[in-house]
Design a protein around this motif. Structure first.
Motif, mmCIF file in Angstrom:
data_model
loop_
_atom_site.group_PDB
_atom_site.id
_atom_site.type_symbol
_atom_site.label_atom_id
_atom_site.label_comp_id
_atom_site.label_asym_id
_atom_site.label_seq_id
_atom_site.Cartn_x
_atom_site.Cartn_y
_atom_site.Cartn_z
ATOM 1 N N LYS A 5 0.832 -1.197 0.000
ATOM 2 C CA LYS A 5 0.000 0.000 0.000
ATOM 3 C C LYS A 5 0.874 1.258 0.000
ATOM 4 O O LYS A 5 0.618 2.201 -0.751
ATOM 5 C CB LYS A 5 -0.918 0.012 1.225
ATOM 6 C CG LYS A 5 -1.640 1.345 1.324
ATOM 7 C CD LYS A 5 -2.418 1.565 2.593
ATOM 8 C CE LYS A 5 -2.593 3.063 2.775
ATOM 9 N NZ LYS A 5 -3.625 3.425 3.737
ATOM 10 N N VAL B 96 -7.247 -0.448 13.016
ATOM 11 C CA VAL B 96 -7.544 -1.780 13.572
ATOM 12 C C VAL B 96 -7.616 -1.719 15.107
ATOM 13 O O VAL B 96 -8.308 -2.517 15.739
ATOM 14 C CB VAL B 96 -6.477 -2.802 13.087
ATOM 15 C CG1 VAL B 96 -6.650 -4.151 13.751
ATOM 16 C CG2 VAL B 96 -6.531 -2.942 11.569
ATOM 17 N N THR C 189 -0.285 -6.389 -0.825
ATOM 18 C CA THR C 189 -1.660 -6.070 -1.209
ATOM 19 C C THR C 189 -1.787 -4.594 -1.542
ATOM 20 O O THR C 189 -1.336 -3.745 -0.774
ATOM 21 C CB THR C 189 -2.626 -6.376 -0.040
ATOM 22 O OG1 THR C 189 -2.264 -7.639 0.505
ATOM 23 C CG2 THR C 189 -4.062 -6.376 -0.491
ATOM 24 N N GLY D 134 3.979 -11.117 -0.350
ATOM 25 C CA GLY D 134 2.589 -10.933 -0.742
ATOM 26 C C GLY D 134 2.238 -9.505 -0.389
ATOM 27 O O GLY D 134 2.082 -9.171 0.775
ATOM 28 N N LYS E 208 -2.345 0.656 9.742
ATOM 29 C CA LYS E 208 -3.398 -0.114 10.414
ATOM 30 C C LYS E 208 -3.773 0.424 11.795
ATOM 31 O O LYS E 208 -4.193 -0.337 12.671
ATOM 32 C CB LYS E 208 -3.023 -1.604 10.461
ATOM 33 C CG LYS E 208 -2.713 -2.159 9.060
ATOM 34 C CD LYS E 208 -2.591 -3.660 8.993
ATOM 35 C CE LYS E 208 -3.896 -4.319 8.646
ATOM 36 N NZ LYS E 208 -3.743 -5.682 8.118
ATOM 37 N N VAL F 96 -1.107 -13.464 2.525
ATOM 38 C CA VAL F 96 -1.470 -13.203 1.133
ATOM 39 C C VAL F 96 -0.870 -14.287 0.235
ATOM 40 O O VAL F 96 -1.399 -14.606 -0.823
ATOM 41 C CB VAL F 96 -0.918 -11.813 0.704
ATOM 42 C CG1 VAL F 96 -1.262 -11.497 -0.742
ATOM 43 C CG2 VAL F 96 -1.433 -10.727 1.621
ATOM 44 N N ARG G 227 -1.892 -15.307 10.472
ATOM 45 C CA ARG G 227 -0.722 -14.611 11.016
ATOM 46 C C ARG G 227 -0.812 -14.606 12.537
ATOM 47 O O ARG G 227 -1.903 -14.430 13.098
ATOM 48 C CB ARG G 227 -0.687 -13.171 10.504
ATOM 49 C CG ARG G 227 -0.430 -13.098 9.001
ATOM 50 C CD ARG G 227 -0.503 -11.670 8.501
ATOM 51 N NE ARG G 227 -0.276 -11.613 7.069
ATOM 52 C CZ ARG G 227 -0.699 -10.626 6.271
ATOM 53 N NH1 ARG G 227 -1.375 -9.611 6.783
ATOM 54 N NH2 ARG G 227 -0.440 -10.644 4.991
HETATM 55 P P1 GDP Z 1 2.959 -6.134 2.818
HETATM 56 O O1 GDP Z 1 3.407 -7.523 2.612
HETATM 57 O O2 GDP Z 1 3.855 -5.362 3.740
HETATM 58 O O3 GDP Z 1 2.700 -5.383 1.533
HETATM 59 O O4 GDP Z 1 1.542 -6.235 3.569
HETATM 60 P P2 GDP Z 1 0.337 -7.254 3.217
HETATM 61 O O5 GDP Z 1 -0.320 -6.796 1.972
HETATM 62 O O6 GDP Z 1 0.804 -8.649 3.282
HETATM 63 O O7 GDP Z 1 -0.581 -7.055 4.471
HETATM 64 C C1 GDP Z 1 -1.079 -5.792 4.827
HETATM 65 C C2 GDP Z 1 -2.623 -5.831 4.804
HETATM 66 O O8 GDP Z 1 -3.113 -4.682 5.454
HETATM 67 C C3 GDP Z 1 -3.197 -5.763 3.394
HETATM 68 O O9 GDP Z 1 -4.403 -6.494 3.398
HETATM 69 C C4 GDP Z 1 -3.483 -4.283 3.184
HETATM 70 O O10 GDP Z 1 -4.528 -4.037 2.264
HETATM 71 C C5 GDP Z 1 -3.883 -3.882 4.571
HETATM 72 N N1 GDP Z 1 -3.577 -2.490 4.958
HETATM 73 C C6 GDP Z 1 -2.477 -1.739 4.641
HETATM 74 N N2 GDP Z 1 -2.512 -0.558 5.305
HETATM 75 C C7 GDP Z 1 -3.663 -0.566 6.032
HETATM 76 C C8 GDP Z 1 -4.241 0.351 6.974
HETATM 77 O O11 GDP Z 1 -3.718 1.419 7.270
HETATM 78 N N3 GDP Z 1 -5.424 -0.053 7.549
HETATM 79 C C9 GDP Z 1 -6.030 -1.233 7.267
HETATM 80 N N4 GDP Z 1 -7.172 -1.543 7.895
HETATM 81 N N5 GDP Z 1 -5.499 -2.121 6.418
HETATM 82 C C10 GDP Z 1 -4.320 -1.794 5.813
#
Ligand code: GDP
Ligand code: IMO
Ligand code: MG
Length: 427
Positions: A18, A333, A42, A40, A330, A298, A304
């Motif tokens: 993100k 959350v 997202t 993975g 997050k 992912v 996790r």
């Molecule tokens: P990465 O491997 O570091 O890219 O992270 P992942 O994609 O494996 O896991 C992070 C998850 O948190 C994903 O489902 C994202 O869409 C979600 N995510 C990222 N930032 C935020 C946030 O600020 N708030 C929420 N609720 N979800 C988030």
């Protein structure tokens, strides 16, 4: 113009995809520098959700050139299927550049990953089974196969034969598996060569020229600081260097060119696979973090492991990466808890320490020492500025910043691109 590194400050899955995507619209190149399709990442764009494993998240930003650097291990079948999956969804992937020096993950690497884990039994690492460790092991043992080898059939056969010589003995005699035919591996790899050739480039030269030409280059880490093979919780780590130095070795860009190192930091902690995790929760709070945070892998779909924020780890990440900023993700959350525990130190065999112990056994015995911060109940997902956050959420962020040793320059309040509070600009 800046060259930025964006990396995981904990055990991965902090929200790197993100964060990279958010900056992608303003940068010219996004570079993966280590790891492979164990990642993975997202990215949520409007109502579309993408899960990227090998490709840099910048591939979703039309103006950005995605680059797979020399430090990445590339499974060609995964590369091609990820590209065609994106093409089917209308994403233009034609700008991708792939280092000819990147090592390949071949079918025998994935096989070895799985049988080695099985052999380890309860001592297993809990790898993603994608062949990451065996491919990096071959690289270090100087029997690896590189992307450029795909384009010279006789060299490819010689190298695959050399790589399988020893492995076939191990597979047959130790693991009781059938030996793998070098020619069969070569035939499979050659089947990918034509489709991959057009992406292959001297990425080190291109990236250095881009930086000299004042272009903005963003290095996107896979995994996280505590999964680093040198600085993580060895042996429960991945086989590469997600830490900031890895961006240099994994791309051929020197450290003097890096202007900023951003640590992606989850407002609590998660981990996938085996290994120590001092703030891990085994109660309903852990279950709530998992379900509210959607904490399921992912790549492998595994649950996790979840726990409270650990400031000792965040400080360590600041130190070993030379972090200039954090991107806290997050925060939304944590809405709804009356008070939120934050680990400020460890107690190890009766002694209190505020630094991560270098000794593995000590870390396994570390017990978290908590401070309790007041929670908030207001919905924060619509917050656009720091001032929009409830006072207790502001205080939580400020306290984490003081404990972690670098400014928190952005705050995630939801998975979408626009669900982010920018505190300081990254560019
Ligand atoms: P990465 O491997 O570091 O890219 O992270 P992942 O994609 O494996 O896991 C992070 C998850 O948190 C994903 O489902 C994202 O869409 C979600 N995510 C990222 N930032 C935020 C946030 O600020 N708030 C929420 N609720 N979800 C988030
Ligand atoms: P992203 O980029 C979380 C973990 C595995 C295992 C260990 C070694 O999405 O943050 P490997 O297959 O790399 O040899 O497994 O590392 N691991 C990750 N955990 N996020 C990741 O990537 C991970 N990539 C590997 O679960 O414990
Ligand atoms: Mg992930």
């Amino acid at each position: 113009m800046p060259a930025l590194v964006l990396l995981g400050a904990q055990w991965g899955d902090e929200g790197k995809g993100k964060a990279t995507d958010l900056l992608g619209g303003s940068v010219d190149y996004v570079v993966r520098y280590q790891g492979g399709n164990n990642a993975g990442h997202t990215v949520v764009v409007g109502d579309q959700k993408y899960a990227l494993h090998l490709l840099p998240s910048g591939i979703l930003s039309p103006g950005c050139v995605p680059v797979i650097g020399n430090g990445v291990v590339v499974d060609p079948s995964v590369l091609l299927s990820e590209l065609s999956g994106l093409n089917e969804r209308g994403v233009d992937t034609s700008k991708l550049l792939l280092s000819g020096n990147a090592h390949l993950i071949t079918p025998y690497h994935a096989t070895l990953d799985k049988v080695t884990e099985r052999f380890l039994g309860k001592r297993k690492i809990g790898t993603t089974g994608r062949g990451i460790g065996p491919s990096y092991a071959d690289k270090i043992n100087r029997v690896g196969i590189r992307v450029q080898d795909l384009f010279d059939e006789s060299i490819l056969l010689q190298k695959v034969e050399a790589a399988l010589d020893f492995k076939n003995q191990v597979l047959a005699k130790l693991y009781n598996r059938r030996a793998i035919s070098p020619q069969q591996v070569v035939d499979e790899l050659l089947g990918y060569a034509d489709q991959i050739k057009g992406y292959v480039a001297d990425t080190t030269l291109i990236l250095n020229q881009a930086i000299d030409d004042d272009k903005v280059v963003l290095f996107e880490g896979g995994q996280g600081t505590l999964l680093d093979v040198d600085h993580g919780t060895y042996p429960f780590v991945t086989s590469s260097n997600p830490t900031a130095g890895g961006a240099c070795t994994g791309s051929g860009v020197g450290p003097t060119k890096i202007s900023r190192v951003i640590g992606i930091l989850k407002a609590y902690t998660t981990r996938v696979g085996a290994g120590p995790f001092p703030t891990e929760l085994f109660d309903e709070d852990g279950e709530a973090l998992r379900s509210i945070g959607g904490e399921f892998g992912v790549t492998t779909g595994r649950n996790r492991r979840c726990g409270w924020f650990d400031a000792v780890i965040a400080r360590y990440a600041t130190r070993v990466n030379g972090l200039t900023d954090f991107f806290l993700t997050k925060l939304d959350v944590l809405t709804g808890w009356e008070r939120i525990p934050v680990c400020v130190a460890y107690e190890i065999d009766g002694e209190r320490t505020t630094e991560l112990p270098y000794n593995q056994s000590d870390f396994h015995h570390a017990k978290p020492v908590y401070e309790y911060l007041p929670g908030w109940s207001e919905d924060i997902t619509k917050a656009k500025t720091f001032a929009d956050l409830p006072k207790n959420a502001q205080a939580y962020v400020k306290t984490l910043e003081e404990m972690s040793g670098a400014p928190i320059s952005a705050i995630g309040v939801g998975p979408g691109r626009d669900e982010t509070i920018e505190v300081n600009s990254f560019l």
